[in-house]
Design an enzyme around this catalytic site. Structure first.
Site, mmCIF file in Angstrom:
data_model
loop_
_atom_site.group_PDB
_atom_site.id
_atom_site.type_symbol
_atom_site.label_atom_id
_atom_site.label_comp_id
_atom_site.label_asym_id
_atom_site.label_seq_id
_atom_site.Cartn_x
_atom_site.Cartn_y
_atom_site.Cartn_z
ATOM 1 N N SER A 67 23.601 -42.429 13.309
ATOM 2 C CA SER A 67 22.852 -43.773 13.389
ATOM 3 C C SER A 67 23.770 -45.041 13.462
ATOM 4 O O SER A 67 24.985 -44.863 13.780
ATOM 5 C CB SER A 67 22.175 -44.159 11.861
ATOM 6 O OG SER A 67 21.271 -42.869 11.528
HETATM 7 N N1 SAH Z 1 22.458 -39.074 9.004
HETATM 8 C C1 SAH Z 1 22.944 -38.592 10.169
HETATM 9 C C2 SAH Z 1 22.201 -38.798 11.344
HETATM 10 C C3 SAH Z 1 20.731 -37.885 11.346
HETATM 11 S S1 SAH Z 1 19.879 -37.938 12.867
HETATM 12 C C4 SAH Z 1 24.276 -39.080 10.326
HETATM 13 O O1 SAH Z 1 25.045 -39.804 9.816
HETATM 14 O O2 SAH Z 1 24.875 -38.665 11.392
HETATM 15 C C5 SAH Z 1 18.756 -36.895 12.053
HETATM 16 C C6 SAH Z 1 18.915 -35.662 11.606
HETATM 17 O O3 SAH Z 1 18.091 -35.128 10.994
HETATM 18 C C7 SAH Z 1 19.439 -34.639 12.758
HETATM 19 O O4 SAH Z 1 20.624 -34.113 12.655
HETATM 20 C C8 SAH Z 1 18.020 -33.596 12.747
HETATM 21 O O5 SAH Z 1 18.459 -32.477 12.965
HETATM 22 C C9 SAH Z 1 17.766 -33.795 11.152
HETATM 23 N N2 SAH Z 1 16.437 -33.376 10.814
HETATM 24 C C10 SAH Z 1 15.475 -33.422 11.482
HETATM 25 N N3 SAH Z 1 14.386 -33.009 10.653
HETATM 26 C C11 SAH Z 1 14.847 -32.381 9.625
HETATM 27 C C12 SAH Z 1 14.363 -31.668 8.465
HETATM 28 N N4 SAH Z 1 13.111 -31.221 8.543
HETATM 29 N N5 SAH Z 1 15.225 -31.299 7.603
HETATM 30 C C13 SAH Z 1 16.639 -31.390 7.794
HETATM 31 N N6 SAH Z 1 17.036 -32.176 8.883
HETATM 32 C C14 SAH Z 1 16.076 -32.637 9.745
#
Ligand code: SAH
Length: 221
Positions: A67
């Site tokens: 993000s």
């Molecule tokens: N917080 C992260 C950015 C996240 S991007 C950082 O600091 O880098 C969103 C993330 O959510 C992705 O890695 C994606 O794979 C994950 N994601 C999506 N759906 C999900 C689910 N149902 N359970 C766990 N993770 C999930």
């Protein structure tokens, strides 16, 4: 000025610019210190490391992104953490948000659904000694009942609705910060509070854009 100091200035500036919507014209000193303490360049792929301190989201592979620093700071500030709390993050991604949170609470559980991202992030957080973060592979739509209830929950992918399991796993008096809305456009960041009697109150904070929260349980990768 270092790149990280410049990034903090950019965050502070955007915080002022969005104050009318967020009602937070500045973030707390402890949140800014936490954001400033984490080396974002260690959480992005080498190819984009030169942009690590730009106030923009960056690709981390598998169609996912780390993000924008301002959004990380805003969500962390909205969480309003205390040092003795246990926090769940859904969507570990690079592990950056978890690393920031780890400076502010006693324990962070972070769950990631994409296996290679899970492996990279848990290896990275271990190597960098973020020892109070535990990364799990699984479907965060279902929360993490093994360690529930949580004082705080942060979801870093956009859900169509607030996942019922997460509401259940939030402690009375707890707070969740979560983007809600369809995959393309129209997402809103929500602050969801559960009072001591279990009543839920949701307040919209800001229009945002996140990758979608995967709702299925396809862990085949
Ligand atoms: N917080 C992260 C950015 C996240 S991007 C950082 O600091 O880098 C969103 C993330 O959510 C992705 O890695 C994606 O794979 C994950 N994601 C999506 N759906 C999900 C689910 N149902 N359970 C766990 N993770 C999930």
């Amino acid at each position: 000025m270092t790149d990280r100091q410049q990034m903090l200035q950019d965050i502070a500036r955007l915080a002022r610019l969005t104050a009318a919507e967020t009602e937070r014209g500045r973030f707390t000193t402890k949140v800014m210190a936490a954001v400033g303490s984490v080396k974002r360049e260690q959480f992005v792929p080498e190819g984009v490391a030169i942009e690590a301190y730009e106030n923009i989201p960056l690709p981390i592979g598998y169609e996912q992104t780390i993000s924008q620093p301002y959004i990380v700071a805003l969500m962390t500030d909205l969480l309003d953490t205390e040092a003795d709390q246990v926090c769940l993050e859904v969507g570990t991604g690079s592990g950056y948000q978890a690393a920031v949170l780890s400076q502010l609470v006693a324990k962070v559980y972070s769950i990631e659904i994409i296996a290679p991202l899970y492996r990279e992030a848990s290896e990275r957080l271990r190597r960098l000694h973020y020892d109070n973060v535990e990364v799990m592979l699984g479907n965060g739509y279902l929360g993490y009942p093994e360690a529930a209830p949580f004082d705080r929950i942060i979801v870093t992918a956009a859900a169509e609705e607030v996942p019922p399991a997460l509401l259940e796993q939030l402690k009375p008096g707890g707070r969740m910060i979560i983007p809600v809305g369809p995959e393309y456009g129209g997402q809103v960041l929500y602050q969801v509070d559960k009072d001591d009697t279990g009543m839920i109150e949701s307040s919209p904070v800001l229009d945002v854009r996140f990758v979608p929260l995967i709702q299925g349980s396809d862990l085949s990768m």
